[in-house]
Design a protein around this motif. Structure first.
Motif, mmCIF file in Angstrom:
data_model
loop_
_atom_site.group_PDB
_atom_site.id
_atom_site.type_symbol
_atom_site.label_atom_id
_atom_site.label_comp_id
_atom_site.label_asym_id
_atom_site.label_seq_id
_atom_site.Cartn_x
_atom_site.Cartn_y
_atom_site.Cartn_z
ATOM 1 N N ASN A 278 -14.299 -4.476 -6.623
ATOM 2 C CA ASN A 278 -14.415 -4.737 -5.185
ATOM 3 C C ASN A 278 -13.131 -5.261 -4.542
ATOM 4 N N THR A 279 -12.002 -5.131 -5.238
ATOM 5 C CA THR A 279 -10.739 -5.672 -4.721
ATOM 6 C C THR A 279 -10.366 -5.098 -3.358
ATOM 7 N N MET A 280 -10.442 -3.793 -3.183
ATOM 8 C CA MET A 280 -9.964 -3.222 -1.926
ATOM 9 C C MET A 280 -10.841 -3.641 -0.749
ATOM 10 N N SER A 281 -12.143 -3.780 -0.964
ATOM 11 C CA SER A 281 -13.007 -4.287 0.101
ATOM 12 C C SER A 281 -12.670 -5.735 0.431
ATOM 13 N N CYS A 282 -12.433 -6.535 -0.614
ATOM 14 C CA CYS A 282 -12.065 -7.942 -0.390
ATOM 15 C C CYS A 282 -10.741 -8.058 0.350
ATOM 16 N N LEU A 283 -9.764 -7.264 -0.046
ATOM 17 C CA LEU A 283 -8.457 -7.358 0.588
ATOM 18 C C LEU A 283 -8.500 -6.934 2.052
ATOM 19 N N ALA A 284 -9.230 -5.881 2.343
ATOM 20 C CA ALA A 284 -9.340 -5.461 3.738
ATOM 21 C C ALA A 284 -9.961 -6.566 4.584
ATOM 22 N N HIS A 285 -10.952 -7.267 4.026
ATOM 23 C CA HIS A 285 -11.567 -8.390 4.735
ATOM 24 C C HIS A 285 -10.535 -9.487 5.001
ATOM 25 N N VAL A 286 -9.759 -9.839 3.975
ATOM 26 C CA VAL A 286 -8.763 -10.897 4.115
ATOM 27 C C VAL A 286 -7.708 -10.518 5.141
ATOM 28 N N PHE A 287 -7.190 -9.306 5.038
ATOM 29 C CA PHE A 287 -6.125 -8.890 5.949
ATOM 30 C C PHE A 287 -6.646 -8.769 7.383
ATOM 31 N N GLU A 288 -7.894 -8.359 7.544
ATOM 32 C CA GLU A 288 -8.461 -8.330 8.885
ATOM 33 C C GLU A 288 -8.596 -9.746 9.441
ATOM 34 N N GLN A 289 -9.044 -10.688 8.608
ATOM 35 C CA GLN A 289 -9.137 -12.077 9.054
ATOM 36 C C GLN A 289 -7.786 -12.586 9.546
ATOM 37 N N GLU A 290 -6.722 -12.139 8.915
ATOM 38 C CA GLU A 290 -5.379 -12.602 9.262
ATOM 39 C C GLU A 290 -4.706 -11.719 10.315
ATOM 40 N N ASN A 291 -5.481 -10.809 10.929
ATOM 41 C CA ASN A 291 -4.932 -9.885 11.931
ATOM 42 C C ASN A 291 -3.721 -9.130 11.389
ATOM 43 N N ALA A 292 -3.858 -8.660 10.132
ATOM 44 C CA ALA A 292 -2.707 -8.048 9.468
ATOM 45 C C ALA A 292 -3.096 -6.784 8.699
ATOM 46 N N LEU A 293 -4.087 -6.051 9.181
ATOM 47 C CA LEU A 293 -4.456 -4.821 8.492
ATOM 48 C C LEU A 293 -3.280 -3.850 8.394
ATOM 49 N N ASP A 294 -2.363 -3.939 9.319
ATOM 50 C CA ASP A 294 -1.191 -3.069 9.274
ATOM 51 C C ASP A 294 -0.242 -3.411 8.128
ATOM 52 N N LYS A 295 -0.450 -4.561 7.493
ATOM 53 C CA LYS A 295 0.396 -4.973 6.363
ATOM 54 C C LYS A 295 -0.264 -4.705 5.005
ATOM 55 N N LEU A 296 -1.513 -4.235 5.003
ATOM 56 C CA LEU A 296 -2.227 -4.043 3.735
ATOM 57 C C LEU A 296 -1.560 -2.985 2.877
ATOM 58 N N GLU A 297 -1.076 -1.915 3.477
ATOM 59 C CA GLU A 297 -0.441 -0.854 2.697
ATOM 60 C C GLU A 297 0.803 -1.366 1.970
ATOM 61 N N ALA A 298 1.605 -2.173 2.637
ATOM 62 C CA ALA A 298 2.800 -2.716 1.987
ATOM 63 C C ALA A 298 2.403 -3.552 0.776
ATOM 64 N N PHE A 299 1.418 -4.414 0.947
ATOM 65 C CA PHE A 299 1.017 -5.322 -0.124
ATOM 66 C C PHE A 299 0.405 -4.568 -1.301
ATOM 67 N N ALA A 300 -0.464 -3.600 -1.032
ATOM 68 C CA ALA A 300 -1.224 -2.956 -2.100
ATOM 69 C C ALA A 300 -0.591 -1.671 -2.617
ATOM 70 N N SER A 301 0.282 -1.037 -1.819
ATOM 71 C CA SER A 301 0.700 0.319 -2.167
ATOM 72 C C SER A 301 2.201 0.574 -2.173
ATOM 73 N N LEU A 302 2.996 -0.277 -1.534
ATOM 74 C CA LEU A 302 4.419 0.023 -1.367
ATOM 75 C C LEU A 302 5.353 -0.956 -2.071
ATOM 76 N N ASN A 303 5.091 -2.249 -1.937
ATOM 77 C CA ASN A 303 6.035 -3.243 -2.456
ATOM 78 C C ASN A 303 6.134 -3.212 -3.978
ATOM 79 N N GLY A 304 5.010 -3.029 -4.659
ATOM 80 C CA GLY A 304 5.019 -2.995 -6.120
ATOM 81 C C GLY A 304 5.830 -1.846 -6.683
ATOM 82 N N PRO A 305 5.573 -0.606 -6.239
ATOM 83 C CA PRO A 305 6.399 0.496 -6.744
ATOM 84 C C PRO A 305 7.890 0.294 -6.490
ATOM 85 N N ALA A 306 8.224 -0.228 -5.311
ATOM 86 C CA ALA A 306 9.642 -0.454 -5.015
ATOM 87 C C ALA A 306 10.253 -1.436 -6.007
#
Length: 346
Positions: free
Chosen positions: A270-298
């Motif tokens: 349930n990680t992705m559901s939890c993270l979307a909830h957290v990022f929405e709470q922080e008004n930062a859904l636009d930053k979820l991709e960087a955290f979960a999908s972009l920064n690690g590979p880089a």
């Protein structure tokens, strides 16, 4: 916002265990994540490249048909680790990092490092070939309070180590304190940190208030609320030095619900559901991709995934099982203690 499409995410810190447990849990990761850094603390641990080859085959054989998932293998650093073997593993493309466990820090870490002088040749070789060191950042000396272990590790172990080998690329895994966040942010380079799903959601009250709740017990242990808020701020900041490493760590319920329970929280499902909830709470859904999908590979020198994932916000709460059944026994799923409305569209 009711729908969000991001690059398919990766998990940069994952425990899959082995045997029947591996077969029971790997599908919860491979459904959502394209890649994951696999922890090597098996019994016996994954110490050599040959061990990693064999373990990777067992993982690949257990992936459900149709899932596209690549395990990224690591080696367990011991005082007998062979630098030549590490380099050969890196050159082959199999080994993506080496994991440092201070002896006794967490599950199956008794074979970890006690004398850092004995592993300096390996660390120096890793710096030379550009292989990252993943660090469980806690001291284990009994006089240090468990809630202070991370801060003391930074001061007494990690900072001196990085001064000795400044070219070494270090990932501080499962950062749990403001001290850790501030240390990474103040670094001039070669330092990044993973953040877990559960540490963004729970503080130490979840473990202790209203009775001892073993399914919120993990190592590093959750800290006070001010630290949790610092972790959330780092996660949603877009800072490329912070990215997702779930540290999802399954244990069968009898080993959690006992007088000396194991450390670990199971969040893969349930990680992705939890993270979307957290990022929405922080008004930062636009930053979820960087955290979960972009920064690690880089950080690990890989390309981001080309496939995408769409998260949809449902009117009714999304349900997840309270437990999953594995051939090894039941495993309790992380309960964030609030309803989840974001769902991975399938």
């Amino acid at each position: 916002m009711r729908s969000l499409t991001i690059r398919r995410p990766d998990d940069w810190h994952l425990h899959l265990r082995d045997g029947e447990m591996l077969k029971g849990v790997v599908g919860d990761t491979s459904r959502d994540f394209a890649r994951a850094i696999i922890m090597p603390n098996l019994v016996p641990p994954v110490v050599t490249t040959a061990d990693a080859i064999a373990y990777k085959k067992r993982i690949v054989d257990a992936i459900p048909a149709g899932d596209r998932f690549s395990p990224l293998m690591t080696l367990y650093l011991t005082e007998g680790t062979d630098a030549d073997d590490v380099e050969e593993g890196k050159k082959s493309g199999l080994i993506n990092a080496v994991k440092l466990y201070p002896a006794g820090a967490t599950t199956n870490s008794h074979g970890g490092v006690r004398d850092f002088d004995k592993v300096m040749p390996v660390l120096e070789r890793m710096a030379k070939i550009g292989l990252p060191l993943c660090v469980h950042g806690e001291v284990t000396t009994p006089e240090v309070d468990i809630f202070d272990r991370e801060a003391v590790f930074i001061e007494t172990v990690l900072e001196p180590l990085r001064r000795r080998v400044p070219e070494l690329k270090v990932t501080m895994e499962h950062v749990t304190t403001k001290d850790g966040i501030d240390y990474i942010k103040s670094s001039a380079g070669n330092l990044a940190g993973t953040l877990t799903t559960h540490h963004l959601i729970i503080n130490r009250n979840a473990i202790l208030v209203g009775g001892i709740k073993p399914h919120y017990y993990c190592l590093p242990v959750a800290k006070r609320e001010s630290h949790r808020l610092a972790l959330r701020a780092a996660a949603v900041s877009g800072d490329p030095r912070f990215f997702l490493g779930t540290d999802s760590a399954p244990h069968v319920d009898p080993l959690k619900e006992c007088a000396c329970g194991c450390a670990g929280i199971y969040t893969s499902i349930n990680t992705m559901s939890c993270l979307a909830h957290v990022f929405e709470q922080e008004n930062a859904l636009d930053k979820l991709e960087a955290f979960a999908s972009l920064n690690g590979p880089a950080w690990y020198g890989l390309e981001p995934n080309t496939e995408t994932m769409t998260l949809v916000k449902r009117d009714a709460p999304v349900t997840f099982p309270q437990k999953i059944e594995t051939g090894a026994g039941p495993v309790t799923v992380f309960d964030p203690m609030f309803p989840l409305h974001w769902d991975v569209e399938r």
